[in-house]
Scaffold this motif. Structure first.
Motif, mmCIF file in Angstrom:
data_model
loop_
_atom_site.group_PDB
_atom_site.id
_atom_site.type_symbol
_atom_site.label_atom_id
_atom_site.label_comp_id
_atom_site.label_asym_id
_atom_site.label_seq_id
_atom_site.Cartn_x
_atom_site.Cartn_y
_atom_site.Cartn_z
ATOM 1 N N ILE A 1 40.494 2.530 -12.076
ATOM 2 C CA ILE A 1 40.026 2.027 -13.367
ATOM 3 C C ILE A 1 39.780 3.229 -14.270
ATOM 4 C CG2 ILE A 1 38.221 0.713 -14.551
ATOM 5 C CD1 ILE A 1 37.696 -0.641 -11.760
ATOM 6 N N GLY A 2 40.483 3.270 -15.373
ATOM 7 C CA GLY A 2 40.298 4.380 -16.315
ATOM 8 C C GLY A 2 40.562 5.738 -15.699
ATOM 9 N N GLY A 3 41.521 5.803 -14.784
ATOM 10 C CA GLY A 3 41.868 7.077 -14.155
ATOM 11 C C GLY A 3 40.943 7.486 -13.025
ATOM 12 N N LYS A 4 39.969 6.621 -12.669
ATOM 13 C CA LYS A 4 39.051 6.924 -11.570
ATOM 14 C C LYS A 4 39.209 5.870 -10.487
ATOM 15 C CE LYS A 4 35.387 6.962 -14.260
ATOM 16 N NZ LYS A 4 34.008 7.129 -14.729
ATOM 17 N N THR A 5 38.986 6.270 -9.235
ATOM 18 C CA THR A 5 39.152 5.363 -8.102
ATOM 19 C C THR A 5 37.799 4.883 -7.594
ATOM 20 O OG1 THR A 5 41.180 6.517 -7.472
ATOM 21 C CG2 THR A 5 40.149 5.145 -5.786
ATOM 22 N N VAL A 6 37.722 3.580 -7.371
ATOM 23 C CA VAL A 6 36.508 2.987 -6.803
ATOM 24 C C VAL A 6 36.375 3.453 -5.355
ATOM 25 C CG1 VAL A 6 35.389 0.820 -6.124
ATOM 26 C CG2 VAL A 6 36.614 0.956 -8.306
ATOM 27 N N THR A 7 35.190 3.928 -4.991
ATOM 28 C CA THR A 7 34.920 4.351 -3.615
ATOM 29 C C THR A 7 33.979 3.392 -2.891
ATOM 30 O OG1 THR A 7 33.097 5.770 -4.328
ATOM 31 C CG2 THR A 7 35.278 6.797 -4.130
ATOM 32 N N ALA A 8 33.255 2.567 -3.650
ATOM 33 C CA ALA A 8 32.312 1.616 -3.053
ATOM 34 C C ALA A 8 31.876 0.632 -4.127
ATOM 35 C CB ALA A 8 31.090 2.343 -2.494
ATOM 36 N N ILE A 9 31.256 -0.455 -3.684
ATOM 37 C CA ILE A 9 30.558 -1.355 -4.592
ATOM 38 C C ILE A 9 29.130 -1.460 -4.089
ATOM 39 C CG2 ILE A 9 30.367 -3.692 -5.529
ATOM 40 C CD1 ILE A 9 33.390 -3.918 -5.371
ATOM 41 N N ASP A 10 28.189 -1.338 -4.998
ATOM 42 C CA ASP A 10 26.773 -1.477 -4.677
ATOM 43 C C ASP A 10 26.336 -2.853 -5.173
ATOM 44 O OD1 ASP A 10 24.143 -1.137 -4.013
ATOM 45 O OD2 ASP A 10 23.794 0.586 -5.313
ATOM 46 N N GLU B 1 30.624 -0.936 -9.444
ATOM 47 C CA GLU B 1 31.737 -0.186 -8.886
ATOM 48 C C GLU B 1 31.396 1.290 -8.971
ATOM 49 O OE1 GLU B 1 35.603 -2.888 -9.778
ATOM 50 O OE2 GLU B 1 34.585 -2.073 -11.549
ATOM 51 N N CYS B 2 31.382 1.938 -7.815
ATOM 52 C CA CYS B 2 31.037 3.356 -7.737
ATOM 53 C C CYS B 2 32.327 4.166 -7.636
ATOM 54 C CB CYS B 2 30.165 3.611 -6.505
ATOM 55 S SG CYS B 2 28.685 2.584 -6.448
ATOM 56 N N PHE B 3 32.382 5.264 -8.390
ATOM 57 C CA PHE B 3 33.574 6.103 -8.414
ATOM 58 C C PHE B 3 33.316 7.426 -7.716
ATOM 59 C CE2 PHE B 3 33.764 3.302 -12.115
ATOM 60 C CZ PHE B 3 34.994 2.698 -11.897
ATOM 61 N N GLU B 4 34.413 8.146 -7.417
ATOM 62 C CA GLU B 4 34.317 9.409 -6.676
ATOM 63 C C GLU B 4 33.509 10.474 -7.418
ATOM 64 O OE1 GLU B 4 38.041 9.761 -9.173
ATOM 65 O OE2 GLU B 4 37.303 8.205 -7.838
ATOM 66 N N ASP B 5 33.368 10.352 -8.733
ATOM 67 C CA ASP B 5 32.589 11.343 -9.503
ATOM 68 C C ASP B 5 31.122 10.920 -9.676
ATOM 69 O OD1 ASP B 5 32.769 9.270 -11.320
ATOM 70 O OD2 ASP B 5 33.725 10.456 -12.902
ATOM 71 N N ASP B 6 30.679 9.948 -8.879
ATOM 72 C CA ASP B 6 29.305 9.410 -8.897
ATOM 73 C C ASP B 6 28.988 8.592 -10.145
ATOM 74 O OD1 ASP B 6 28.657 10.356 -6.350
ATOM 75 O OD2 ASP B 6 27.994 12.293 -7.138
ATOM 76 N N SER B 7 29.974 8.311 -10.989
ATOM 77 C CA SER B 7 29.745 7.401 -12.108
ATOM 78 C C SER B 7 29.928 5.971 -11.586
ATOM 79 C CB SER B 7 30.720 7.688 -13.253
ATOM 80 O OG SER B 7 32.050 7.428 -12.856
ATOM 81 N N TYR B 8 29.551 5.003 -12.406
ATOM 82 C CA TYR B 8 29.704 3.612 -11.994
ATOM 83 C C TYR B 8 29.868 2.727 -13.217
ATOM 84 C CZ TYR B 8 24.847 2.945 -13.369
ATOM 85 O OH TYR B 8 23.681 2.888 -14.099
ATOM 86 N N GLN B 9 30.296 1.500 -12.955
ATOM 87 C CA GLN B 9 30.346 0.458 -13.989
ATOM 88 C C GLN B 9 30.117 -0.878 -13.306
ATOM 89 O OE1 GLN B 9 34.266 0.544 -15.759
ATOM 90 N NE2 GLN B 9 35.108 -0.858 -14.260
ATOM 91 N N TRP B 10 29.607 -1.844 -14.043
ATOM 92 C CA TRP B 10 29.393 -3.182 -13.484
ATOM 93 C C TRP B 10 30.728 -3.870 -13.284
ATOM 94 C CZ3 TRP B 10 25.057 -4.226 -11.216
ATOM 95 C CH2 TRP B 10 23.913 -3.544 -11.606
ATOM 96 N N LYS B 11 30.907 -4.473 -12.123
ATOM 97 C CA LYS B 11 32.141 -5.159 -11.764
ATOM 98 C C LYS B 11 32.237 -6.501 -12.464
ATOM 99 C CE LYS B 11 34.757 -6.698 -7.719
ATOM 100 N NZ LYS B 11 35.976 -6.525 -8.461
#
Length: 147
Positions: free
Chosen positions: A48-57, A134-144
């Motif tokens: 998403i937006g060039g970043k890969t989801v690594t987990a969902i919290d 949605e948690c990304f590899e750079d420790d950023s996140y967005q609501w799924k």
């Protein structure tokens, strides 16, 4: 049909393959059952937006969410000839590749399990007040957003 108690559907973290296997094994003694159907929701490594989801919290107002899950189950028992219906949903962090939703439906016959499972999963997605970051590899996140 007799009303059943509201159960807690939440499992802390990922739902393990061992938990799923134990759930299935418990039904071997229920010899009136002729069919099972299972849905396993798995966390995807979406880009998403060039970043890969690594987990969902996952988070939820658990009391309200458990009531909604209960209503979904009650509707399925009313609409279909079911023997059992179990729903488990993760709360907390679930890494990509891990299971976050486990729905297990049983009936004396195959057609009701197929129909009930589809209805239950669609209602969970539409009605259950469970939220995922949605948690990304750079420790950023967005609501799924559910799709």
């Amino acid at each position: 049909m007799e009303k059943t108690a509201i159960k807690n559907v939440f499992v802390e973290g990922a739902i393990s393959p061992e938990f799923i296997a134990r759930s299935i094994a418990k039904h071997q003694s229920k010899t009136g059952i002729g069919a099972h159907d299972i849905f396993l929701g798995q966390v995807r490594a979406d880009e998403i937006g060039g970043k890969t989801v690594t987990a969902i919290d996952y988070s939820a107002y658990e009391q309200m969410a458990n009531r909604v899950f209960h209503e979904i189950k009650e509707t399925a028992f009313r609409d279909f000839e079911l023997s059992c219906l179990h729903i488990y949903h993760s709360i907390g962090r679930v890494n990509t590749g891990e299971i976050c939703l486990f729905v297990f439906v049983s009936s004396p016959h195959r057609k009701p399990v197929f129909q009930a499972l589809q209805q239950v999963v669609e209602e969970i997605k539409a009605k259950a007040p469970v939220f995922g970051k949605e948690c990304f590899e750079d420790d950023s996140y967005q609501w799924k957003v559910n799709k």
